[in-house]
Design a protein around this motif. Structure first.
Motif, PDB file in Angstrom:
ATOM      1  N   HIS A 199      56.424  50.100  67.616  1.00  0.00           N
ATOM      2  CA  HIS A 199      55.250  49.540  68.282  1.00  0.00           C
ATOM      3  C   HIS A 199      55.593  49.075  69.688  1.00  0.00           C
ATOM      4  O   HIS A 199      54.758  49.169  70.607  1.00  0.00           O
ATOM      5  N   GLU A 238      42.880  36.470  57.378  1.00  0.00           N
ATOM      6  CA  GLU A 238      44.049  37.293  57.646  1.00  0.00           C
ATOM      7  C   GLU A 238      43.943  37.921  59.035  1.00  0.00           C
ATOM      8  O   GLU A 238      42.841  38.104  59.558  1.00  0.00           O
ATOM      9  N   PRO A 239      45.086  38.252  59.644  1.00  0.00           N
ATOM     10  CA  PRO A 239      45.050  38.969  60.925  1.00  0.00           C
ATOM     11  C   PRO A 239      44.310  40.297  60.772  1.00  0.00           C
ATOM     12  O   PRO A 239      44.338  40.928  59.705  1.00  0.00           O
ATOM     13  N   ILE A 240      43.645  40.730  61.820  1.00  0.00           N
ATOM     14  CA  ILE A 240      42.882  41.972  61.815  1.00  0.00           C
ATOM     15  C   ILE A 240      43.448  42.913  62.877  1.00  0.00           C
ATOM     16  O   ILE A 240      43.522  42.557  64.057  1.00  0.00           O
ATOM     17  N   ARG A 241      43.853  44.082  62.473  1.00  0.00           N
ATOM     18  CA  ARG A 241      44.318  45.095  63.424  1.00  0.00           C
ATOM     19  C   ARG A 241      43.096  45.791  64.007  1.00  0.00           C
ATOM     20  O   ARG A 241      42.167  46.145  63.289  1.00  0.00           O
ATOM     21  N   PRO A 290      53.015  43.136  65.415  1.00  0.00           N
ATOM     22  CA  PRO A 290      52.596  43.107  64.014  1.00  0.00           C
ATOM     23  C   PRO A 290      52.876  41.742  63.397  1.00  0.00           C
ATOM     24  O   PRO A 290      53.866  41.081  63.753  1.00  0.00           O
ATOM     25  N   PRO A 291      52.020  41.293  62.478  1.00  0.00           N
ATOM     26  CA  PRO A 291      52.163  39.951  61.914  1.00  0.00           C
ATOM     27  C   PRO A 291      53.556  39.629  61.391  1.00  0.00           C
ATOM     28  O   PRO A 291      54.067  38.523  61.599  1.00  0.00           O
ATOM     29  N   HIS A 346      49.932  42.432  70.475  1.00  0.00           N
ATOM     30  CA  HIS A 346      50.347  43.742  69.969  1.00  0.00           C
ATOM     31  C   HIS A 346      51.466  43.650  68.937  1.00  0.00           C
ATOM     32  O   HIS A 346      51.881  44.673  68.390  1.00  0.00           O
ATOM     33  N   TYR A 351      46.176  42.866  67.381  1.00  0.00           N
ATOM     34  CA  TYR A 351      45.797  42.048  66.226  1.00  0.00           C
ATOM     35  C   TYR A 351      45.052  40.808  66.699  1.00  0.00           C
ATOM     36  O   TYR A 351      45.412  40.184  67.692  1.00  0.00           O
ATOM     37  N   SER A 352      44.003  40.468  65.966  1.00  0.00           N
ATOM     38  CA  SER A 352      43.371  39.162  66.136  1.00  0.00           C
ATOM     39  C   SER A 352      43.824  38.276  64.977  1.00  0.00           C
ATOM     40  O   SER A 352      44.161  38.775  63.904  1.00  0.00           O
ATOM     41  N   TRP A 353      43.837  36.965  65.229  1.00  0.00           N
ATOM     42  CA  TRP A 353      44.415  36.035  64.260  1.00  0.00           C
ATOM     43  C   TRP A 353      43.453  34.913  63.903  1.00  0.00           C
ATOM     44  O   TRP A 353      42.767  34.379  64.806  1.00  0.00           O
TER      45      TRP A 353
END
Length: 209
Positions: A4, A155-158, A123-124, A121, A167-169
């Motif tokens: 990533h 939950e985080p959203i990709r 990943p969680p 950007h 990702y939003s958190w």
């Protein structure tokens, strides 16, 4: 370098001029974000340690604003093209290519770290070690201001960011990660979205004890 990060570097290398033009107003149209940046700069000045890093600095517009606020600001970015642009645009400041989880900064050196939508950007599962790196470079009493896309979910959203996936958190969950990293959250601001994505704009200010 993980996949990533490689994808993110390539993506931002390809949009430097467009990206820089999008932020040419230096947040004049974003009063909430501008207010948080001002509060961050003031609190860092109060620590007496003016050395500050803008991590994921992009074209360097916010690094310049921190400098104008009286801080000894430098910028770091994964994208070589962004770093080159920042150096041309702000030759009086220092910009270096670096990953946010491996900053070329000594332990406990900084009074402040700014991460303005630069962790989105990640990943969680990779975010905790990245936050640990910001704590490592902060001096006791130093401050971290992180801005990101917030969601009301659990939950985080990709999602498909215009440059590369992001990702939003949930804001409370991100705050928990800061606490788990050893920081104390001292201020929070979430407000209506500034874009068509529909996410909240979120800002968390945290201090290293």
């Amino acid at each position: 370098m993980t996949d990533h990060q490689d994808e993110t570097r390539i993506a931002y290398d390809g949009v430097v001029e467009l990206y820089a033009s999008m932020f040419a107003d230096r947040m004049e149209s974003r009063p909430f974000a501008r207010a948080m940046l001002g509060a961050f700069a003031e609190l860092v000045r109060e620590t007496g340690n003016l050395r500050t890093a803008d991590v994921g600095c992009g074209p360097g517009h916010l690094t310049s604003m921190l400098h104008e606020s009286g801080l000894d600001a430098s910028g770091f970015d994964l994208s070589p093209a962004m770093v080159e642009h920042a150096r041309r645009a702000h030759p009086e400041l220092r910009f270096d290519e670096a990953r946010m989880e491996a900053l070329p900064v000594e332990d406990g050196a900084l009074g402040g770290v700014l991460a303005h939508y630069s962790m989105i950007h990640t990943p969680p599962g990779e975010l905790p070690p990245l936050l640990a790196e910001q704590v490592r470079v902060l001096a006791p009493g130093g401050l971290l201001l992180v801005s990101f896309f917030g969601t009301e979910g659990s939950e985080p959203i990709r999602f498909d960011h215009k440059v590369t996936p992001a990702y939003s958190w949930p804001v409370d969950r991100f705050a928990e990660l800061l606490t788990e990293a050893g920081l104390v959250v001292v201020a929070e601001l979430r407000h209506d979205p500034a874009s068509e994505r529909g996410f909240l704009d979120a800002h968390l200010l945290a201090r290293r004890p």
